[in-house]
Scaffold this active site. Structure first.
Site, PDB file in Angstrom:
ATOM      1  N   LYS A 117     -53.807 -21.506  21.559  1.00 22.12           N
ATOM      2  CA  LYS A 117     -52.628 -21.522  22.434  1.00 22.12           C
ATOM      3  C   LYS A 117     -52.734 -22.662  23.446  1.00 22.12           C
ATOM      4  O   LYS A 117     -51.800 -23.429  23.632  1.00 22.12           O
ATOM      5  CB  LYS A 117     -52.497 -20.184  23.168  1.00 22.12           C
ATOM      6  CG  LYS A 117     -51.220 -20.057  23.969  1.00 22.12           C
ATOM      7  CD  LYS A 117     -51.325 -19.025  25.060  1.00 22.12           C
ATOM      8  CE  LYS A 117     -52.029 -19.593  26.261  1.00 22.12           C
ATOM      9  NZ  LYS A 117     -52.070 -18.699  27.418  1.00 22.12           N
ATOM     10  N   ASP A 135     -47.663 -17.400  23.501  1.00 22.20           N
ATOM     11  CA  ASP A 135     -48.294 -16.644  24.584  1.00 22.20           C
ATOM     12  C   ASP A 135     -47.679 -15.243  24.597  1.00 22.20           C
ATOM     13  O   ASP A 135     -46.930 -14.863  23.686  1.00 22.20           O
ATOM     14  CB  ASP A 135     -48.111 -17.362  25.927  1.00 22.20           C
ATOM     15  CG  ASP A 135     -46.664 -17.307  26.405  1.00 22.20           C
ATOM     16  OD1 ASP A 135     -45.778 -16.865  25.634  1.00 22.20           O
ATOM     17  OD2 ASP A 135     -46.414 -17.710  27.547  1.00 22.20           O
TER      18      ASP A 135
END
Ligand code: SF4
Length: 216
Positions: A117, A135
């Site tokens: 991420k 996220d």
């Protein structure tokens, strides 16, 4: 729900969505992204001005007293782990990349504290390389809007979004989905009354209130 419908709605709601982690360069963004784990961007933005004043680059952060770093970020959850992660990243940058943030995914993901991420955020934000970071907001919103299944893993959500959203929209759509999750489709109390997708939303969290003409 069709991805085109979602993108149209997001364009109307959040045409100017952007990264809300304050930063002036790729080093600062990498530090901020690591610090943002399990906390809000606003909390991170409160500590980073002081942190970056003391440690403006990898060299100064790598050689800092770890307790001093901890003091700078003590208002954040997991601050001890995060202090070690950002210092570890700074040391790795010095050892392997001349103190600079690399632009290749495999190099980014080799840095302490930087997972997929974080790498996606850095690739897209600092280098303009199309990427789609999943996220907590993007994950929740994707499931609620039917772009992913409730039991999909994060990597599957990312793969589905990449298939459904045109590549040249990945970076902006990612910011728009974060804004949608942060400011409207909240985790606990989604504001379904002012949601443009309410008619088609099948999410179990959807509230039954009617959509109002005023949008309130
Ligand atoms: S209707 Fe409610 S739960 Fe569904 S997408 Fe909109 S805000 Fe989220």
């Amino acid at each position: 729900m069709k991805a085109e419908t979602v993108l149209e709605g997001l364009d109307a709601l959040f045409p100017d969505a952007r990264c809300e982690l304050n930063h002036r360069n790729s080093f600062e963004l990498a530090v901020a992204v690591i610090l943002s784990a399990q906390t809000t961007d606003a909390s991170v933005n409160r500590v980073t001005p002081g942190l970056f004043e003391k440690y403006p680059d990898a060299a100064s952060l790598a050689s800092a007293d770890i307790h001093e770093i901890e003091r700078c970020i003590a208002s954040l959850g997991l601050y001890r782990n995060k202090a070690r992660a950002i210092q570890g990243m700074a040391k790795a940058l010095l050892e392997k990349y001349h103190g600079e943030i690399p632009s290749a995914r495999k190099d980014l993901e080799s840095l302490p504290g930087v997972g997929r991420k974080c790498a996606n955020v850095i690739l897209s934000e600092c280098f303009g390389i199309p990427a789609l970071a999943v996220d907590t907001h993007v994950s929740r919103v994707s499931r609620r809007l039917g772009l992913a299944r409730p039991d999909d893993s994060l990597i599957t959500v990312e793969a589905k979004l990449k298939r459904k959203i045109p590549r040249d929209r990945w970076i902006h759509a990612h910011h728009q989905m974060i804004f949608f999750g942060r400011y409207l489709c909240h985790s606990r109390n989604p504001e379904c009354g002012r949601c443009p997708f309410a008619d088609q939303c099948r999410a179990p969290e959807k509230k039954k209130e009617k959509k109002t003409a005023s949008g309130k």
